[in-house]
Write an enzyme that holds these catalytic residues in place. Structure first.
Site, PDB file in Angstrom:
ATOM      1  CB  SER A   2     -35.032  40.120   3.923  1.00 59.59           C
ATOM      2  OG  SER A   2     -34.921  41.112   4.906  1.00 59.59           O
ATOM      3  CE1 TYR A  42     -31.293  43.097   0.732  1.00 65.59           C
ATOM      4  CE2 TYR A  42     -33.018  43.659   2.295  1.00 65.59           C
ATOM      5  CZ  TYR A  42     -31.993  42.823   1.900  1.00 65.59           C
ATOM      6  OH  TYR A  42     -31.680  41.716   2.649  1.00 65.59           O
ATOM      7  CE  LYS A  91     -32.780  39.833   0.112  1.00 63.02           C
ATOM      8  NZ  LYS A  91     -32.113  38.547  -0.173  1.00 63.02           N
TER       9      LYS A  91
HETATM   10  N1  LIG Z   1     -27.564  40.676   7.220  1.00 63.65           N
HETATM   11  C1  LIG Z   1     -28.867  40.879   7.393  1.00 63.65           C
HETATM   12  O1  LIG Z   1     -29.298  41.645   8.267  1.00 63.65           O
HETATM   13  C2  LIG Z   1     -29.859  40.146   6.522  1.00 63.65           C
HETATM   14  C3  LIG Z   1     -31.198  40.137   6.916  1.00 63.65           C
HETATM   15  C4  LIG Z   1     -32.117  39.486   6.119  1.00 63.65           C
HETATM   16  C5  LIG Z   1     -31.713  38.881   4.945  1.00 63.65           C
HETATM   17  N2  LIG Z   1     -30.408  38.930   4.583  1.00 63.65           N
HETATM   18  C6  LIG Z   1     -30.014  38.281   3.332  1.00 63.65           C
HETATM   19  O2  LIG Z   1     -29.152  37.209   3.619  1.00 63.65           O
HETATM   20  C7  LIG Z   1     -28.226  37.016   2.556  1.00 63.65           C
HETATM   21  C8  LIG Z   1     -26.808  37.012   3.070  1.00 63.65           C
HETATM   22  O3  LIG Z   1     -26.574  38.223   3.742  1.00 63.65           O
HETATM   23  P1  LIG Z   1     -25.266  38.472   4.625  1.00 63.65           P
HETATM   24  O4  LIG Z   1     -25.647  39.434   5.678  1.00 63.65           O
HETATM   25  O5  LIG Z   1     -24.657  37.182   4.990  1.00 63.65           O
HETATM   26  O6  LIG Z   1     -24.366  39.229   3.560  1.00 63.65           O
HETATM   27  P2  LIG Z   1     -22.760  39.352   3.510  1.00 63.65           P
HETATM   28  O7  LIG Z   1     -22.476  40.644   2.817  1.00 63.65           O
HETATM   29  O8  LIG Z   1     -22.162  39.116   4.831  1.00 63.65           O
HETATM   30  O9  LIG Z   1     -22.346  38.137   2.546  1.00 63.65           O
HETATM   31  C9  LIG Z   1     -22.812  38.095   1.231  1.00 63.65           C
HETATM   32  C10 LIG Z   1     -21.848  37.253   0.410  1.00 63.65           C
HETATM   33  O10 LIG Z   1     -22.379  37.217  -0.926  1.00 63.65           O
HETATM   34  C11 LIG Z   1     -21.287  37.423  -1.836  1.00 63.65           C
HETATM   35  N3  LIG Z   1     -21.793  37.992  -3.088  1.00 63.65           N
HETATM   36  C12 LIG Z   1     -22.187  39.256  -3.314  1.00 63.65           C
HETATM   37  N4  LIG Z   1     -22.532  39.407  -4.601  1.00 63.65           N
HETATM   38  C13 LIG Z   1     -22.350  38.206  -5.193  1.00 63.65           C
HETATM   39  C14 LIG Z   1     -22.522  37.738  -6.522  1.00 63.65           C
HETATM   40  N5  LIG Z   1     -22.927  38.557  -7.503  1.00 63.65           N
HETATM   41  N6  LIG Z   1     -22.268  36.445  -6.779  1.00 63.65           N
HETATM   42  C15 LIG Z   1     -21.821  35.604  -5.794  1.00 63.65           C
HETATM   43  N7  LIG Z   1     -21.603  36.016  -4.545  1.00 63.65           N
HETATM   44  C16 LIG Z   1     -21.869  37.299  -4.241  1.00 63.65           C
HETATM   45  C17 LIG Z   1     -20.348  38.375  -1.096  1.00 63.65           C
HETATM   46  O11 LIG Z   1     -19.043  38.325  -1.631  1.00 63.65           O
HETATM   47  C18 LIG Z   1     -20.444  37.856   0.316  1.00 63.65           C
HETATM   48  O12 LIG Z   1     -19.477  36.857   0.575  1.00 63.65           O
HETATM   49  C19 LIG Z   1     -28.514  38.146   1.558  1.00 63.65           C
HETATM   50  O13 LIG Z   1     -29.372  37.671   0.552  1.00 63.65           O
HETATM   51  C20 LIG Z   1     -29.229  39.173   2.398  1.00 63.65           C
HETATM   52  O14 LIG Z   1     -30.066  39.999   1.617  1.00 63.65           O
HETATM   53  C21 LIG Z   1     -29.464  39.527   5.364  1.00 63.65           C
END
Ligand SMILES: NC(=O)c1ccc[n+]([C@@H]2O[C@H](COP(=O)([O-])OP(=O)(O)OC[C@H]3O[C@@H](n4cnc5c(N)ncnc54)[C@H](O)[C@@H]3O)[C@@H](O)[C@H]2O)c1
Length: 317
Positions: free
Chosen positions: A192, A205, A209
């Protein structure tokens, strides 16, 4: 045991020849540094060609929602077989059904909690029997409780590390041996922008990351010890994405720094993976901006952060 020669060197200091050799070696390193910097600049304008993912078996964790869902849909559209994992069975099935509806039959849903090592190994074995060896991993599943460190419960902190970091280790340990055996594979891990610089309300968090970035760099060192190793690594650093994970985004220049869509994050990440790029920030420029700011005084970096005014409010208030 030091040899007689070494003893003599220690007593008399290095010979002129040895000093010259060290000097020449260092000079060679400086030439390489310059060459690789120029190569990186050229690569920015002329990226390496894309390798097809047609026929690859791609595991996407957290495929039931957000960026993971987009990864699954886009890899399927590129001709890959998609193995969708999520803890949320219903959402995961929805992703697979949507992929099928678009005319791509090769998508399979598995319920797997990535933080459960035993379950990860069991599910990888099941996938191997049902579909085959996974050749691309997308470590995407993640959680992001957002409040001050003192307000985080022990359970939250442990869950952040269990899912965002340790889950990646279990998956890599379960799958990388078959990649090494075939000398073919790619591991994509989602860090991230919070893995590039620290942010308030995100202490555990950010640490998780930064850990992703750290283990990917260290793993690269291990893989480089294997002659001609064709298992590749790509780390992704998205800025804020509109998936609902960032509950209270604060963005001063909201027009210029709008939240990303999951579509564009997955598309940029897949493009980077197919070209074998090691670090992909979304937007691409942020990786270079972060490297530049890191060269400045820390107080200067703070001044820039305050000017940009990007942060996250507590999800408890
Ligand atoms: N959304 C943001 O702003 C952002 C920014 C940078 C990085 N990220 C990273 O991108 C990735 C995805 O984020 P997102 O925004 O799509 O999240 P999201 O919450 O929309 O989706 C995450 C998915 O992961 C699943 N999940 C959670 N815990 C789990 C587990 N223990 N085993 C299997 N599945 C599990 C959830 O059920 C969900 O479907 C994450 O690693 C997040 O840290 C997100």
């Amino acid at each position: 045991m030091p040899t007689n020669n070494q003893n003599q060197n220690n007593q008399n200091g290095p010979t002129a020849m040895q000093t010259l050799q060290v000097f020449l070696e260092f000079f060679w390193v400086l030439i390489q540094l310059t060459y690789f910097n120029i190569e990186a600049i050229v690569r920015w304008f002329v990226p390496p060609p894309k390798k097809s993912v047609n026929g690859e078996i791609v595991l996407v964790t957290g495929a039931g929602h957000g960026i993971g869902k987009e990864f699954a849909m886009q890899y399927a559209a590129l001709g890959a077989t998609v193995i969708a994992w999520d803890v949320n069975e219903q959402n995961n099935l929805k992703t697979v059904k949507e992929i099928n509806r678009l005319g791509y039959p090769k998508a399979y849903s598995y319920v797997c909690d990535v933080s459960n090592r035993e379950k990860v190994f069991e599910t990888v074995e099941k996938v191997r029997k049902d579909v085959g060896d996974i050749t691309i991993i997308v470590n995407n599943a993640g959680i992001m409780p957002t409040h001050s460190l003192l307000e985080h419960t022990q359970k939250e902190i442990e869950a952040i590390f269990d899912i965002n970091v340790l889950g990646h280790f279990w998956i890599i340990q379960a799958i990388m041996p078959s990649m090494l055996k075939r000398n073919h594979g790619h591991i994509v891990s989602i860090s991230s922008c919070a893995g590039l610089s620290g942010l308030e309300n995100l202490v555990p968090y950010c640490a998780s990351k930064f850990a992703v970035r750290g283990y990917m760099e260290a793993l690269r060192m291990e893989l480089e010890l294997i002659p001609n190793c064709q298992v590749k690594l790509t780390t992704i650093y998205p800025y804020m994405v509109d998936t609902g994970l960032c509950k209270k985004p604060i963005i001063r220049f909201a027009e210029a720094m709008t939240m990303l869509t999951p579509y564009e994050v997955a598309a940029t990440a897949i493009d980077g993976q197919m070209r074998g790029v090691r670090h992909v920030s979304v937007p691409r420029l942020y990786w270079y901006m972060n490297n530049y700011f890191r060269m400045n005084a820390e107080k200067g970096m703070k001044a820039m952060k305050e000017f940009l005014g990007v942060s996250l409010g507590s999800d408890l208030s």
